[in-house]
Design an enzyme around this catalytic site. Structure first.
Site, PDB file in Angstrom:
ATOM      1  N   ASP A 242      -6.018  -6.274  10.620  1.00 29.69           N
ATOM      2  CA  ASP A 242      -7.266  -5.244  10.725  1.00 29.69           C
ATOM      3  C   ASP A 242      -8.254  -6.362  10.117  1.00 29.69           C
ATOM      4  O   ASP A 242      -9.725  -6.117  10.619  1.00 29.69           O
ATOM      5  CB  ASP A 242      -6.953  -3.760   9.869  1.00 29.69           C
ATOM      6  CG  ASP A 242      -7.051  -4.282   7.945  1.00 29.69           C
ATOM      7  OD1 ASP A 242      -6.678  -6.124   7.394  1.00 29.69           O
ATOM      8  OD2 ASP A 242      -6.742  -3.975   7.072  1.00 29.69           O
TER       9      ASP A 242
ATOM     10  N   LYS B 125       0.794  -1.224   0.196  1.00 30.72           N
ATOM     11  CA  LYS B 125      -0.100   0.049  -0.365  1.00 30.72           C
ATOM     12  C   LYS B 125       0.803   1.280  -0.090  1.00 30.72           C
ATOM     13  O   LYS B 125       0.440   2.305   0.792  1.00 30.72           O
ATOM     14  CB  LYS B 125      -1.116  -0.090   1.449  1.00 30.72           C
ATOM     15  CG  LYS B 125      -1.897  -1.150   0.840  1.00 30.72           C
ATOM     16  CD  LYS B 125      -2.974  -1.081   2.366  1.00 30.72           C
ATOM     17  CE  LYS B 125      -2.231  -1.754   3.196  1.00 30.72           C
ATOM     18  NZ  LYS B 125      -3.442  -2.498   4.657  1.00 30.72           N
TER      19      LYS B 125
END
EC number: 2.7.1.1
Length: 465
Positions: free
Chosen positions: A205, A169
């Site tokens: 997450d 990312k």
């Protein structure tokens, strides 16, 4: 004359549909993706094949789910993208003996130089944010247990020890890969010296989302994120988790399924647009499944499709604006906005105008079809992965019909107007012997990390640590 024009418009739309047909996946295609995903999951879980498996199936050391008896104040950090969140979570007895979880949080944006500098710079910035948050809430004097949601591939050695395998990312901070992330955070807190923290748990997450949703629904045993990136975790039978000793009970496994396809499993489904997105990304040849689904890439895929249609003289009179020819100019939020248009095409027209274009009504309709094609493929590809996980769980539990809840978070899932409906319908078609409930996580990452910390603290107390 009108008939001629109408015929030309119809012929143009037909050619457009032929080009967009490449994005359509048949049910047999999805079953093929699902079976390949299951095979890679199996390889990731097994000791002898783990190293070369594209889907790493990382054990998280989260074995228990919250039972409602952990109380206290917890601090929670959430790092998974360009924003970083600090959250104070109060876990206690609510009214009528129910369990209550109250939160206060603040967002901080991570500067580019911290993302791409050194690990020390990044973690010093994070500890500076924690210090600022504690000042604002007058809690510097308290040594709080801390749960850290860290949404990058990590090989856990325990619940509070995990080695960063590789950044994703857009993060590139040097000196972090191959090191214990919790250690880097503890060192940064020590360097500051103006507050103390007890880092008790680090979770991904997806895990935080699953735990947070378990609090709402005790059948939640799968967590999934469809946002910037895409990933899932689930409760696996311990006897199948060969990387960790012990056969009793279950452990949450972080699939890291975004890397599915890195060994060629998706080659037959990749289009020219996918190859272009991959080549210009920060990690060519990696995270190929994620690049078909995640919000980091969806807008760019649409932009490349629009350029192809311009080149074929099917859109904007065959002329693209400078903006449309600029990488990243068609943002993923535009995809959601285009598909949210109520039919008067105003929203589509306004978006295209900001990109220096003057679209006709037909242009607006074609842009909408391009967006729908890309986002529908994303939903269907994602459904094949989840169906693979759920069917695997049902088989390993030998249940005729399995009832299960999936906790989901992420901007694509939550904000796109049709993604979840297309996704749910496709998952259900691929899992005929399962009854699936989907729930959206509220503040999932932060609350989930705090609840995992609460479980860890309770265990430590029980073990007399």
């Amino acid at each position: 004359m009108l008939d001629d024009r109408a015929r030309m418009e119809a012929a143009k739309k037909e050619k457009v549909e032929q080009i967009l047909a490449e994005f359509q996946l048949q049910e047999e295609d999805l079953k093929k993706v699902m079976r390949r995903m299951q095979k890679e999951m199996d390889r990731g879980l097994r000791l002898e094949t783990h190293e070369e498996a594209s889907v790493k199936m990382l054990p998280t050391y989260v074995r228990s789910t919250p039972e409602g008896s952990e109380v206290g104040d917890f601090l929670s950090l959430d790092l998974g993208g360009t924003n970083f969140r600090v959250m104070l979570v109060k876990v206690g007895e609510g009214e009528e003996g129910q369990w209550s979880v109250k939160t206060k949080h603040q967002m901080y944006s991570i500067p580019e130089d911290a993302m791409t500098g050194t690990a020390e710079m990044l973690f010093d910035y994070i500890s500076e944010c924690i210090s600022d948050f504690l000042d604002k809430h007058q809690m510097k004097h308290k040594k709080l247990p801390l749960g850290f949601t860290f949404s990058f591939p990590v090989r856990h050695e325990d619940i509070d020890k995990g080695i960063l395998l590789n950044w994703t990312k857009g993060f590139k901070a040097s000196g972090a890969e191959g090191n214990n992330v919790v250690g880097l955070l503890r060192d940064a807190i020590k360097r500051r010296g103006d507050f103390e923290m007890d880092v008790v748990a680090m979770v991904n997450d997806t895990v935080a989302t699953m735990i947070s949703c378990y609090y709402e629904d005790h059948q939640c045993e799968v967590g999934m994120i469809v946002g910037t990136g895409c990933n899932a975790c689930y409760m696996e039978e311990m006897q199948n988790v060969e990387l960790v000793e012990g056969d009793e009970g279950r452990m949450c496994v972080n699939t890291e399924w975004g890397a599915f396809g890195d060994s060629g499993e998706l080659d037959e489904f990749l289009l020219e647009y996918d190859r272009l997105v991959d080549e210009s990304s920060a990690n060519p040849g990696q995270q190929l499944y994620e690049k078909l689904i995640g919000g980091k890439y969806m807008g760019e895929l649409v932009r490349l499709v629009l350029l192809r249609l311009v080149d074929e003289n099917l859109l904007f009179h065959g002329e693209a604006s400078e903006q449309l020819r600029t990488r990243g100019a068609f943002e993923t939020r535009f995809v959601s906005q285009v598909e949210s248009d109520t039919g008067d095409r105003k929203q589509i027209y306004n978006i295209l105008s900001t990109l220096g274009l003057r679209p006709s009504t037909t242009d607006c309709d074609i842009v909408r079809r391009a967006c729908e094609s890309v986002s529908t493929r994303a939903a269907h590809m994602c459904s094949a992965g989840l169906a693979g996980v759920i069917n695997r769980m049902r088989e390993s539990r030998s249940e005729d019909v399995m009832r299960i809840t999936v906790g989901v978070d992420g901007s694509v899932y939550k904000l796109h107007p049709s993604f979840k409906e297309r996704f749910h319908a496709s998952v259900r078609r691929l899992t005929p012997s399962c009854e699936i409930t989907f729930i959206e996580s509220e503040e999932g990452s932060g609350r989930g990390a705090a609840l995992v910390s609460a479980v860890a603290c309770k265990k430590a107390c029980m073990l007399g640590q």
